[in-house]
Design an enzyme around this catalytic site. Structure first.
Site, PDB file in Angstrom:
ATOM      1  N   LYS A 164      49.067  36.653  36.671  1.00 22.63           N
ATOM      2  CA  LYS A 164      48.115  37.678  36.261  1.00 22.63           C
ATOM      3  C   LYS A 164      48.723  39.026  36.536  1.00 22.63           C
ATOM      4  O   LYS A 164      49.556  39.308  37.683  1.00 22.63           O
ATOM      5  CB  LYS A 164      47.032  37.443  37.145  1.00 22.63           C
ATOM      6  CG  LYS A 164      45.832  38.538  37.196  1.00 22.63           C
ATOM      7  CD  LYS A 164      44.673  38.149  37.922  1.00 22.63           C
ATOM      8  CE  LYS A 164      43.517  38.948  37.849  1.00 22.63           C
ATOM      9  NZ  LYS A 164      42.297  38.593  38.573  1.00 22.63           N
ATOM     10  N   SER A 215      38.096  37.606  36.168  1.00 28.41           N
ATOM     11  CA  SER A 215      38.884  38.479  35.566  1.00 28.41           C
ATOM     12  C   SER A 215      40.267  37.851  34.883  1.00 28.41           C
ATOM     13  O   SER A 215      41.079  38.283  34.137  1.00 28.41           O
ATOM     14  CB  SER A 215      39.374  39.801  36.415  1.00 28.41           C
ATOM     15  OG  SER A 215      39.904  39.100  37.442  1.00 28.41           O
ATOM     16  N   SER A 248      36.903  35.099  40.111  1.00 27.29           N
ATOM     17  CA  SER A 248      37.978  35.343  38.980  1.00 27.29           C
ATOM     18  C   SER A 248      39.089  34.317  38.882  1.00 27.29           C
ATOM     19  O   SER A 248      39.466  34.397  37.792  1.00 27.29           O
ATOM     20  CB  SER A 248      38.644  36.618  39.149  1.00 27.29           C
ATOM     21  OG  SER A 248      37.817  37.751  38.873  1.00 27.29           O
TER      22      SER A 248
HETATM   23  N1  GLN Z   1      33.364  39.369  38.187  1.00 26.73           N
HETATM   24  C1  GLN Z   1      33.371  39.648  39.575  1.00 26.73           C
HETATM   25  C2  GLN Z   1      33.545  41.154  39.679  1.00 26.73           C
HETATM   26  O1  GLN Z   1      33.612  41.704  38.505  1.00 26.73           O
HETATM   27  C3  GLN Z   1      34.532  38.960  40.282  1.00 26.73           C
HETATM   28  C4  GLN Z   1      35.763  39.500  39.997  1.00 26.73           C
HETATM   29  C5  GLN Z   1      36.933  38.882  40.866  1.00 26.73           C
HETATM   30  O2  GLN Z   1      36.943  37.760  41.477  1.00 26.73           O
HETATM   31  N2  GLN Z   1      38.252  39.570  40.628  1.00 26.73           N
HETATM   32  O3  GLN Z   1      33.735  41.630  40.448  1.00 26.73           O
END
Ligand code: GLN
Length: 490
Positions: free
Chosen positions: A80, A155, A179
């Site tokens: 990532k 994400s 994410s």
């Molecule tokens: N979707 C959640 C957010 O927008 C979690 C994102 C994540 O785990 N990085 O913060």
């Protein structure tokens, strides 16, 4: 079977028997990326030459037959783009870091290199990991391999899509509120979020430091567990890293679940969960009982508060963490600005996308004088209540199961104008981070050809338990064997 379709453990067996080389495997993986990534768009940057050089070094190491070779020596992986790889682009999905090349290596990358994994490239993410669909990437949206009109989740959507599309057997993501698990669910693969403190955050670009954790993706439980065994462990450069023994996570695997207590929270079947998701997850829970698990209802009474709590704490932390992108030290700058304040203002105005700006504003507000007690401090207290719910539940059960995401993959564009709908995609995954637990998602069914994820959560530092449950379930089912057909596939 073609080489790019091998799981990491299958590839590992063939490599150790000398039936394939890492160079052949890496070439096959790069060819697969070439074939399908035009349609999927999982990678932000490819490191093809470096990967081939690492692959031949891995082959050389195997020829010398040294002691203590990692089973994953020579196996390709994707990273990532929120994780620093020395000398490689690290954009975090943000225009503000468009031309940033990391000068140092994240702790997990050091571990991958020591084990001899082959780093194929950096994958797409929502900007600074803020999002659930990759649509907040400053570059492009990644497409779900099961349906190109749909999101892969986020994400870490690039990593999940790359693994699901058989572009690479393994990938790393990060999970602050879901994410790793949510994109794993939406892409039909396995994603593990380790307990807070289990994997070093050194070199993981910070979003919300008290919640962030690097996690693993694979097409089956064994792969995700083997990768976790490589990256877990204490690191003094991360002050919240915990010095606890790292087991071989595959060692606890058994075909059955006798003696294991599985909790099903009454609160997890709220309105808004898609009926096919509920049916598939309930069927999976029945299967766990058939495997010998003692299934019981548990209660997590503060579940409803997880979303507001997370959306106060995560933005508060991000507003502090992202202060460093000021046009002076990293990435984008606006030197034509007349004074230093204008450099800051114009750099941030131009470099950050709308969701990041929204979070910085929310967080700054929650931390400001007069509101701190009402929002930030209150959220911290509720976070404790959420953790106590889990502590109490884990007195009665070993693991907690339920859906990973309330829905299957949604359409690109469907939720972009409605942040609350987007946030709700993580309703089942946020509390695991707030409580510092471990959790995973694995495939447990399909609705209209789209994957459904089963979430298994466990107490902090008990990854072995959730992996054991996931492995037994996987042995008894075939969901993890399905692969999407992508444009150009025969
Ligand atoms: N979707 C959640 C957010 O927008 C979690 C994102 C994540 O785990 N990085 O913060």
């Amino acid at each position: 079977m073609e080489l790019h379709e091998l799981t990491a453990h299958e590839a590992s067996d063939l490599l150790s028997r000398g039936e394939i080389t890492s160079v052949e495997l890496t070439r096959a993986v790069l060819a697969r990326i070439e074939q399908v990534d035009g349609a999927i768009k999982a990678y932000l940057s490819l490191l093809a030459e470096e990967a081939l050089a690492q692959a031949s070094a891995a082959d050389e190491k195997r020829r010398q037959k040294g002691d203590g070779l990692s089973p994953l020596l020579g196996v390709p992986i994707a990273i990532k783009d929120l994780i620093c790889v020395s000398g490689a682009p690290t954009t975090c999905g943000s225009r503000i870091l468009e031309n940033f090349y990391s000068p140092y290596e994240a702790a997990v990358i050091e571990k991958l290199r020591a084990a001899g994994l082959v780093i194929t490239g950096k994958t797409n993410t929502d900007e600074f990991a803020m999002g659930s669909s990759t649509e907040n990437s400053g570059y492009f949206t990644t497409h779900n391999p099961w349906d190109l009109e749909r999101v892969p989740g986020g994400s870490s959507g690039g990593s999940a899509a790359a693994v699901a599309a058989s572009m690479v057997p393994l990938a790393l993501g990060s999970d602050t509120g879901g994410s790793v698990r949510q994109p794993a669910a939406l892409c039909g693969i396995v994603g593990v979020k380790p307990s807070y403190g289990r994997v070093s955050r050194y070199g993981l670009v910070a979003y919300a430091s008290s919640l962030d954790q690097i996690g693993t993706f694979g097409r089956d439980v064994t792969d995700a567990a083997m990768l976790l065994t490589v990256i877990a462990g204490y690191d003094r450069r991360d002050s919240t890293s915990v010095d606890a023994h790292v087991p071989d996570y595959t060692a606890a695997f058994r075909p059955d679940l006798r003696g294991l207590r599985v909790g099903v929270p009454a609160e997890y079947w709220a309105e808004g969960v898609q009926s096919e998701v509920e049916d598939a997850v309930r069927a999976a829970i029945d299967q766990l009982a058939d495997l010998g698990a003692d299934v019981r209802e548990v209660s997590l009474p503060h579940t409803d508060y997880a979303l507001p709590t997370y959306y106060l704490l995560a933005p508060a932390e991000c507003s502090a963490n992202l202060a460093r992108y000021d046009g002076i030290r990293y990435g984008l700058s606006t030197p034509e600005a007349p004074d230093i304040w204008e450099v800051y203002r114009q750099t941030r105005e131009r470099g950050f996308g709308p969701e990041v700006k929204r979070r910085i504003m929310l967080g700054t507000f929650a931390l400001s004088t007069g509101y701190y007690d009402a929002y930030y401090l209150k959220a911290q207290k509720v976070r404790t209540l959420i953790k106590q719910d889990f502590d109490r539940a884990f007195e009665d059960v070993d693991v907690i199961v339920g859906p990973t995401s309330p829905t299957t993959a949604f359409r690109i564009g469907e939720k972009v104008d409605d942040p609350l709908q987007m946030y709700l995609s993580d309703i089942y995954t946020l509390s695991c981070n707030l409580a510092g637990l471990c959790g995973l998602s694995q495939p447990c069914g399909y609705a209209d050809g789209l994957p459904i994820g089963l979430q298994i959560q466990g107490p902090a530092f008990e990854e072995e338990k959730i992996l054991r449950v996931a492995y037994a379930y996987e042995q008894a089912t075939d969901w993890h064997k399905r692969r999407p057909t992508i444009a150009g596939d025969a």
